[in-house]
Design an enzyme around this catalytic site. Structure first.
Site, PDB file in Angstrom:
ATOM      1  N   ARG A 199      72.565   8.021 -18.254  1.00  0.00           N
ATOM      2  CA  ARG A 199      73.273   8.654 -19.367  1.00  0.00           C
ATOM      3  C   ARG A 199      72.858   7.999 -20.680  1.00  0.00           C
ATOM      4  NH1 ARG A 199      79.702   9.165 -21.169  1.00  0.00           N
ATOM      5  NH2 ARG A 199      79.724  11.387 -20.814  1.00  0.00           N
ATOM      6  N   TYR A 246      77.256   0.564 -25.158  1.00  0.00           N
ATOM      7  CA  TYR A 246      77.358  -0.491 -24.159  1.00  0.00           C
ATOM      8  C   TYR A 246      76.011  -1.223 -24.032  1.00  0.00           C
ATOM      9  CZ  TYR A 246      81.851   1.636 -23.306  1.00  0.00           C
ATOM     10  OH  TYR A 246      83.123   2.127 -23.481  1.00  0.00           O
ATOM     11  N   GLY A 288      84.516  16.865 -19.626  1.00  0.00           N
ATOM     12  CA  GLY A 288      85.379  15.712 -19.496  1.00  0.00           C
ATOM     13  C   GLY A 288      86.845  16.084 -19.545  1.00  0.00           C
ATOM     14  N   ARG A 289      87.402  16.150 -20.755  1.00  0.00           N
ATOM     15  CA  ARG A 289      88.839  16.387 -20.910  1.00  0.00           C
ATOM     16  C   ARG A 289      89.343  17.640 -20.186  1.00  0.00           C
ATOM     17  NH1 ARG A 289      88.772  16.572 -27.008  1.00  0.00           N
ATOM     18  NH2 ARG A 289      86.551  16.781 -26.590  1.00  0.00           N
ATOM     19  N   GLN A 319      78.979   5.817 -11.756  1.00  0.00           N
ATOM     20  CA  GLN A 319      78.405   5.406 -13.034  1.00  0.00           C
ATOM     21  C   GLN A 319      78.514   3.885 -13.150  1.00  0.00           C
ATOM     22  OE1 GLN A 319      80.211   5.774 -17.062  1.00  0.00           O
ATOM     23  NE2 GLN A 319      78.580   7.269 -17.430  1.00  0.00           N
TER      24      GLN A 319
END
Length: 365
Positions: free
Chosen positions: A225, A178, A316-317, A98
């Site tokens: 993404r 971002y 993810g987590r 990424q």
């Protein structure tokens, strides 16, 4: 019937299952943004994911403002990531990089006192993570058109370096407030040139960057993404649906290998959406594989795949504390809980010391 355990083709990459590992910054690099040996172990442990999307990796120092995050612009960084990709491949996995440019959320302490950049001269809310603790964000300066072209080239170089480092492809980080996201949305883009104002103009930087990367490594190894359904780090849009439909249509024309949507639900546990996820609205705009992300458990993931809303799900987590997550889900093994206090520390604890399910069983015996 499509399920989480069905294989899927993502451009040039064939994934054996649809349980992907989402990108997660874990702060285990060096201050020089070089990967470390424990990162090799961490990613190798999780190679059973259908696809690993790496933690965000900086394309240049100007855009990297997270302590102990890694980059892909120096030979030492490329060599460090090569050890990781080799280990993932040796364990039967697939991994993409990424690529990250953080824009206005880079604190000046990472830039030797220099100023962060963005679409416009704006300041992010809250505080930045620095090596000396949290500090207030500072105003970023607006990029010139020539500088935008330079950053497009940095993304191109980052993609080329990722392939040299052994990655199977790349994903452009155009989400979560971002730099690319700062261009996309009208709360952070006040430009009056060809990169601001209309939707067509605001998606131009995303379009040019994605096309440049696709031209460099192949569209079949390029992904993106986006985070359409809410505010992140002060970045939001007053009318997001047409913006992200236009973005998805543009990416579809380029022919990229996948589009990932990070969309927390209205009752999310790690980020909260400002509206319901937009995946169903973007489904017809993007013709390639659509990856869903945020707050999924197995039941919800299977339902979204059966309903045709997405083609894979990035977790993810759950991957933090369950390195063998696909095995656990397929065998209905309870998931281990993670420790948030160790998410961003620099040691092995809470990083490579979560055991696989069969190891846990052996310890109990």
């Amino acid at each position: 019937m499509t399920s989480l355990f069905s294989p899927i083709q993502l451009g040039a990459i064939k994934a054996p299952n649809r349980i992907f590992m989402a990108p997660m910054t874990r702060a285990r690099g060096t201050r020089e943004h070089i990967p470390t040996s424990i990162m090799v172990e961490y990613y190798a442990q999780r190679a059973s994911a259908g696809l690993i999307i790496s933690e965000a990796i900086g394309i240049n120092q100007l855009g990297l403002g997270w302590p102990y995050a890694t980059g892909l612009w120096l030979p030492e960084q490329i060599a460090g990531w090569r050890k990781i990709t080799d280990a993932v491949h040796e364990n039967g996995g697939r991994i993409i990089a990424q690529l990250w440019q953080m824009g206005r959320v880079v604190h000046s302490s990472f830039l030797d006192g220099g100023q962060a950049v963005s679409a416009s001269a704006t300041t992010a809310p809250s505080q930045a993570h620095t090596y000396d603790g949290k500090k207030p964000y500072e105003e970023a300066r607006a990029l010139s058109v020539d500088e935008i072209a330079e950053i497009v080239q940095h993304f191109r170089d980052g993609a080329k370096n990722a392939m040299e480092a052994g990655f199977d492809g790349v994903q452009l980080h155009a989400a979560n407030g971002y730099l690319i996201d700062q261009f996309l949305r009208d709360s952070s883009n006040f430009r009056d040139d060809r990169y601001g104002g209309s939707i067509e103009n605001r998606i131009r930087f995303l379009n040019e960057t994605t096309q440049a990367v696709a031209d460099t490594i192949g569209a079949d190894r390029t992904g993106v993404r986006l985070s359409p359904n809410g505010e992140t780090q002060g970045v939001r849009d007053s009318d997001p649906v047409p913006v992200f439909i236009a973005a998805a249509e543009a990416l579809s024309r380029i022919g990229i290998a996948h589009l990932e949507l990070r969309e927390p639900p209205l009752d999310g546990t790690f980020g909260v959406g400002e509206m319901d996820p937009l995946a169903s609205k973007l489904r017809n705009a993007f013709k390639g594989p659509l990856i869903l992300n945020s707050d999924f458990d197995m039941r919800r993931a299977e339902a979204e795949l059966r309903g045709g809303i997405g083609d894979a799900v990035a977790f993810g987590r759950p991957f933090i504390s369950n390195p063998d997550l696909p095995y656990r889900l397929q065998n209905d093994i309870p998931l281990a809980a993670d420790d948030a206090d160790t998410w961003f520390t620099q040691g092995k604890e809470g990083y490579v010391d979560y055991p696989a399910a069969d190891v846990q069983v052996a310890r109990r015996a």
